[in-house]
Motif scaffolding. Structure first.
Motif, PDB file in Angstrom:
ATOM      1  N   PHE A 205       0.848  -1.212   0.000  1.00  0.00           N
ATOM      2  CA  PHE A 205       0.000   0.000   0.000  1.00  0.00           C
ATOM      3  C   PHE A 205       0.876   1.252   0.000  1.00  0.00           C
ATOM      4  N   LEU A 206       1.834   1.283  -0.912  1.00  0.00           N
ATOM      5  CA  LEU A 206       2.801   2.389  -0.922  1.00  0.00           C
ATOM      6  C   LEU A 206       2.126   3.703  -1.307  1.00  0.00           C
ATOM      7  N   PRO A 207       2.533   4.794  -0.687  1.00  0.00           N
ATOM      8  CA  PRO A 207       2.013   6.113  -1.071  1.00  0.00           C
ATOM      9  C   PRO A 207       2.345   6.421  -2.536  1.00  0.00           C
ATOM     10  N   LEU A 208       1.620   7.384  -3.089  1.00  0.00           N
ATOM     11  CA  LEU A 208       1.689   7.660  -4.529  1.00  0.00           C
ATOM     12  C   LEU A 208       3.113   7.848  -5.057  1.00  0.00           C
ATOM     13  N   HIS A 209       3.918   8.637  -4.350  1.00  0.00           N
ATOM     14  CA  HIS A 209       5.233   8.970  -4.887  1.00  0.00           C
ATOM     15  C   HIS A 209       6.365   8.108  -4.331  1.00  0.00           C
ATOM     16  N   ILE A 210       6.032   6.965  -3.777  1.00  0.00           N
ATOM     17  CA  ILE A 210       7.058   6.079  -3.232  1.00  0.00           C
ATOM     18  C   ILE A 210       7.065   4.780  -4.031  1.00  0.00           C
ATOM     19  N   THR A 211       8.239   4.362  -4.471  1.00  0.00           N
ATOM     20  CA  THR A 211       8.374   3.020  -5.050  1.00  0.00           C
ATOM     21  C   THR A 211       9.580   2.359  -4.408  1.00  0.00           C
ATOM     22  N   TRP A 212       9.374   1.131  -3.991  1.00  0.00           N
ATOM     23  CA  TRP A 212      10.497   0.400  -3.388  1.00  0.00           C
ATOM     24  C   TRP A 212      11.313  -0.318  -4.463  1.00  0.00           C
ATOM     25  N   VAL A 213      10.631  -0.730  -5.510  1.00  0.00           N
ATOM     26  CA  VAL A 213      11.316  -1.370  -6.642  1.00  0.00           C
ATOM     27  C   VAL A 213      11.360  -0.356  -7.778  1.00  0.00           C
ATOM     28  N   LYS A 214      12.495  -0.266  -8.433  1.00  0.00           N
ATOM     29  CA  LYS A 214      12.620   0.693  -9.533  1.00  0.00           C
ATOM     30  C   LYS A 214      13.278  -0.001 -10.719  1.00  0.00           C
TER      31      LYS A 214
ATOM     32  N   VAL B 269      17.438  -6.426   5.951  1.00  0.00           N
ATOM     33  CA  VAL B 269      17.611  -5.130   6.615  1.00  0.00           C
ATOM     34  C   VAL B 269      16.245  -4.458   6.654  1.00  0.00           C
ATOM     35  N   THR B 270      15.823  -4.112   7.832  1.00  0.00           N
ATOM     36  CA  THR B 270      14.479  -3.544   7.951  1.00  0.00           C
ATOM     37  C   THR B 270      14.493  -2.309   8.847  1.00  0.00           C
ATOM     38  N   ILE B 271      13.382  -1.592   8.834  1.00  0.00           N
ATOM     39  CA  ILE B 271      13.309  -0.333   9.588  1.00  0.00           C
ATOM     40  C   ILE B 271      12.165  -0.416  10.592  1.00  0.00           C
ATOM     41  N   GLU B 272      12.461  -0.100  11.825  1.00  0.00           N
ATOM     42  CA  GLU B 272      11.415  -0.015  12.837  1.00  0.00           C
ATOM     43  C   GLU B 272      10.948   1.444  12.845  1.00  0.00           C
ATOM     44  N   ALA B 273       9.851   1.703  12.169  1.00  0.00           N
ATOM     45  CA  ALA B 273       9.414   3.089  11.936  1.00  0.00           C
ATOM     46  C   ALA B 273       9.217   3.866  13.235  1.00  0.00           C
TER      47      ALA B 273
ATOM     48  N   THR C 233      14.008   5.840   0.811  1.00  0.00           N
ATOM     49  CA  THR C 233      13.228   7.028   0.495  1.00  0.00           C
ATOM     50  C   THR C 233      12.670   7.619   1.773  1.00  0.00           C
ATOM     51  N   PHE C 234      12.831   8.922   1.903  1.00  0.00           N
ATOM     52  CA  PHE C 234      12.239   9.601   3.057  1.00  0.00           C
ATOM     53  C   PHE C 234      10.784   9.909   2.728  1.00  0.00           C
ATOM     54  N   LEU C 235       9.895   9.494   3.611  1.00  0.00           N
ATOM     55  CA  LEU C 235       8.463   9.684   3.355  1.00  0.00           C
ATOM     56  C   LEU C 235       8.038  11.048   3.888  1.00  0.00           C
ATOM     57  N   ARG C 236       8.010  12.020   2.994  1.00  0.00           N
ATOM     58  CA  ARG C 236       7.587  13.366   3.391  1.00  0.00           C
ATOM     59  C   ARG C 236       6.130  13.549   3.016  1.00  0.00           C
TER      60      ARG C 236
ATOM     61  N   GLY D 181      -5.759   0.310   3.379  1.00  0.00           N
ATOM     62  CA  GLY D 181      -4.323   0.081   3.232  1.00  0.00           C
ATOM     63  C   GLY D 181      -3.522   0.743   4.332  1.00  0.00           C
ATOM     64  N   LYS D 182      -3.923   1.959   4.710  1.00  0.00           N
ATOM     65  CA  LYS D 182      -3.181   2.666   5.757  1.00  0.00           C
ATOM     66  C   LYS D 182      -3.326   1.958   7.106  1.00  0.00           C
ATOM     67  N   LYS D 183      -4.448   1.225   7.276  1.00  0.00           N
ATOM     68  CA  LYS D 183      -4.603   0.476   8.523  1.00  0.00           C
ATOM     69  C   LYS D 183      -3.800  -0.821   8.483  1.00  0.00           C
ATOM     70  N   LEU D 184      -3.831  -1.460   7.317  1.00  0.00           N
ATOM     71  CA  LEU D 184      -3.131  -2.739   7.197  1.00  0.00           C
ATOM     72  C   LEU D 184      -1.618  -2.569   7.176  1.00  0.00           C
ATOM     73  N   TYR D 185      -1.166  -1.520   6.499  1.00  0.00           N
ATOM     74  CA  TYR D 185       0.268  -1.330   6.346  1.00  0.00           C
ATOM     75  C   TYR D 185       0.608   0.145   6.534  1.00  0.00           C
ATOM     76  N   PRO D 186       0.601   0.606   7.772  1.00  0.00           N
ATOM     77  CA  PRO D 186       0.815   2.046   7.990  1.00  0.00           C
ATOM     78  C   PRO D 186       2.245   2.495   7.672  1.00  0.00           C
ATOM     79  N   HIS D 187       2.343   3.545   6.892  1.00  0.00           N
ATOM     80  CA  HIS D 187       3.651   4.160   6.628  1.00  0.00           C
ATOM     81  C   HIS D 187       3.682   5.483   7.369  1.00  0.00           C
ATOM     82  N   GLN D 188       4.708   5.683   8.154  1.00  0.00           N
ATOM     83  CA  GLN D 188       4.772   6.906   8.962  1.00  0.00           C
ATOM     84  C   GLN D 188       5.464   8.017   8.199  1.00  0.00           C
ATOM     85  N   ARG D 189       4.793   9.135   8.065  1.00  0.00           N
ATOM     86  CA  ARG D 189       5.456  10.308   7.484  1.00  0.00           C
ATOM     87  C   ARG D 189       6.598  10.739   8.398  1.00  0.00           C
ATOM     88  N   GLY D 190       7.645  11.293   7.768  1.00  0.00           N
ATOM     89  CA  GLY D 190       8.781  11.749   8.573  1.00  0.00           C
ATOM     90  C   GLY D 190       9.745  10.635   8.905  1.00  0.00           C
ATOM     91  N   THR D 191       9.550   9.473   8.303  1.00  0.00           N
ATOM     92  CA  THR D 191      10.496   8.375   8.513  1.00  0.00           C
ATOM     93  C   THR D 191      10.963   7.865   7.151  1.00  0.00           C
TER      94      THR D 191
END
Lengths: 315, 258
Positions: free
Chosen positions: B27-36, B82-86, B105-108, B128-138
């Motif tokens: 459920f990635l935000p519009l301007h974020i892609t993990w695979v490029k 390698v993972t991130i604890e938001a 990618t910094f999620l602004r 999606g935001k409930k299932l896979y929350p992405h924190q802004r500012g991380t």
């Protein structure tokens, strides 16, 4: 095999050397400011305790606490979690220069505050006869320790950047040294400003020290650029950007002319030709401070990543 | 176990299926892609060739991003991911700077304007935001679908073999250019591919020891054909009953939110 063209341009950073933006553009300007104030605060504090100038040390403490730290704080994406980066709340100091820097800055803040208090008490005869000995020992100990942590506070900014293998221009042990020497030259310039306001400063001696610091700066910056030119194609590209590219104006006018040449000429004139002229000194101090801002701007701006896909020529 | 991926750049046909599948899976935000994807054209002796590199976090064994993180928010699991604890990330972006592969990618705020900027969020986005929350500012990045791997292992599945334990990009790749498996197992599909076809790491000279390898088709044969039932994860976007379908498709996420 030569690359003819590439597409999917949003990700062209993968095959071309690309400038880092997180620490210089947009909100990244705050990092630039924080870096500059780290160097100014460190330099001014070291010079002040060496010259026994209480007002200079106080100004340096203010620069670190009320300028450097707030800029860092407001840059963070989650500012109120800042405490997570300070030992003992993290054990990342073993590898992370930011965690180490947070520690150095915190300790410096405490030690320098004690030093400022003890020096003030001694200078204003606020200590009883019986306590003069112990307080003097405490004062000198605090000067030594706070000076050490001021140096660490200034030098860690260089290590934060030099640790990044991804950016070849930064990835050299010379960078922290350049930052420290430039910071000390900045400190010498700022102590002139402090002296103009509060008095009690030997301008002639400081001008003399300042010119040697500036000459050392020229040598170090020259060595740094020559060294970077031979390190890798990407680092060479950074150097080209610095001396001939988009950042050239900031480098030649800001760093070389205002940051080094103008203060050097003023210092030589003050020593050998002209009588004491406060206006000329103020001009030199302002020029030097602009140079301090320009140096960090240039270094951050030409922080360029090496391309991920190496088979494509760099440029 | 050390999870790794092998990417056959001769097979990749730039369909962007992996990019879409990853977006849907997390459920990635519009301007974020993990695979490029990056494609470029080369000329060798008058013969034109087009090369495509799908890139994502390399899950480096000696990860610079982990070393530089001042809070320990970026960490390496025992299986190499390698993972991130938001919740621990302060958003200093040192890891973004230090990653030689620029895969963090910094999620602004501007990265997450909603899938339809200017309009209310869709049911899909809200869920999606409930299932896979992405924190802004991380900071965010690919995690090899670690939650799927964990879920699969708990349920006796084998990552790289069973779909429910395999990263979404690998499942969705119609050309079967992506292979996932255990790098520590000499008999795993990835280990064999790396040895037989001379797998290469990106910027190996930096000493980061990435877990993502590339094979370019110059060595070995085409022994990894796509199965007929290959299904693209991006189809999920068009489902009408998003909530039920999401729960059905992502049971490992459902667990944590019920």
């Amino acid at each position: 095999m030569q690359a003819r063209r590439q597409w999917i341009t949003p990700h062209e950073w993968m095959i071309k050397p690309t400038q880092q933006t997180e620490w210089i553009e947009g909100q990244g300007i705050l990092i630039w400011m924080a870096e500059v104030f780290s160097a100014l605060g460190m330099g001014l504090y070291l010079v002040s305790i060496y010259l026994d100038n209480w007002w200079g040390a106080l100004a340096a403490w203010f620069i670190i606490i009320f300028l450097k730290l707030p800029f860092h704080f407001f840059y963070l994406g989650r500012p109120w979690r800042f405490w997570r980066a300070i030992p003992p709340f993290t054990d990342a100091w073993k590898t992370s220069w930011i965690a180490r820097g947070m520690f150095f800055t915190t300790v410096f803040a405490g030690l320098a505050m004690i030093q400022l208090i003890t020096t003030y008490m001694l200078n204003h005869n606020m200590v009883s006869e019986a306590m003069i000995g112990p307080v003097t020992v405490l004062d000198y100990t605090m000067r030594l320790l706070a000076g050490l942590f001021a140096l660490l506070t200034g030098i860690y900014c260089g290590f934060v950047m030099s640790y990044c293998k991804a950016v070849p221009f930064w990835n050299t042990g010379l960078l922290p040294i350049v930052f420290v020497v430039m910071g000390i030259a900045d400190g010498l310039a700022l102590i002139l400003a402090v002296g103009l306001i509060t008095g009690g400063v030997d301008f002639h001696a400081i001008e003399y020290a300042s010119q040697w610091a500036l000459i050392l700066n020229v040598i170090l910056i020259g060595t740094y650029l020559i060294n970077a030119s031979y390190t890798s194609a990407t680092a060479e590209y950074s150097v080209m950007q610095l001396i001939r590219g988009k950042v050239a104006r900031a480098f030649w006018i800001g760093v070389i002319l205002l940051g080094i040449l103008v203060p050097l000429v003023v210092s030589l004139l003050s020593i050998f030709v002209l009588p004491f002229m406060p206006l000329l000194l103020i001009f030199a101090v302002i020029a030097h401070t602009i140079g301090a801002f320009a140096l960090k701007y240039c270094v951050l701006k030409v922080g360029i990543y090496r391309p991920i896909i190496s088979r494509v020529p760099v440029h | 176990m050390k999870w790794g991926m092998v990417i056959d750049i001769k097979k990749c046909m730039r369909c962007h299926g992996c990019v879409a599948a990853c977006r849907v899976e997390h459920f990635l935000p519009l301007h974020i892609t993990w695979v490029k994807l990056i494609a470029y054209e080369t000329e060798d002796g008058g013969v034109l060739d087009v090369t495509t590199y799908p890139v994502r976090c390399n899950q480096c064994k000696e990860a610079p991003c982990v070393d530089v993180c001042p809070t320990g928010a970026s960490y390496q699991r025992a299986d190499g991911i390698v993972t991130i604890e938001a919740n621990k990330c302060i958003g200093c972006r040192y890891c973004v700077i230090a990653c030689p592969y620029q895969n963090r990618t910094f999620l602004r705020k501007s990265s997450d304007p909603g899938y339809f900027p200017g309009y209310p969020q869709t049911g899909y986005e809200i869920k999606g935001k409930k299932l896979y929350p992405h924190q802004r500012g991380t900071t965010t990045k690919c995690n090899f679908c670690a939650e799927k791997i964990d879920y699969g292992l708990e349920n006796g599945l084998k990552p790289g073999i069973d779909r429910d334990a395999t990263p979404a990009c690998v499942n969705t790749c119609q050309a079967r250019a992506l292979t996932f498996g255990d790098l520590n197992d000499p008999n795993s599909n990835v280990s064999r591919l790396i040895i037989q076809r001379h797998g290469k790491q990106l910027q190996a000279g930096l000493g980061t020891d990435p877990s993502v390898y590339y094979v370019d088709g110059k060595h070995g044969g085409n022994d990894n054909k796509a199965p007929e039932h290959a299904m693209t994860g991006s189809h999920i976007q068009h489902l009408s009953s998003v909530e039920d379908r999401a729960k059905e498709l992502f049971p490992w996420l459902k667990r944590d939110n019920e």
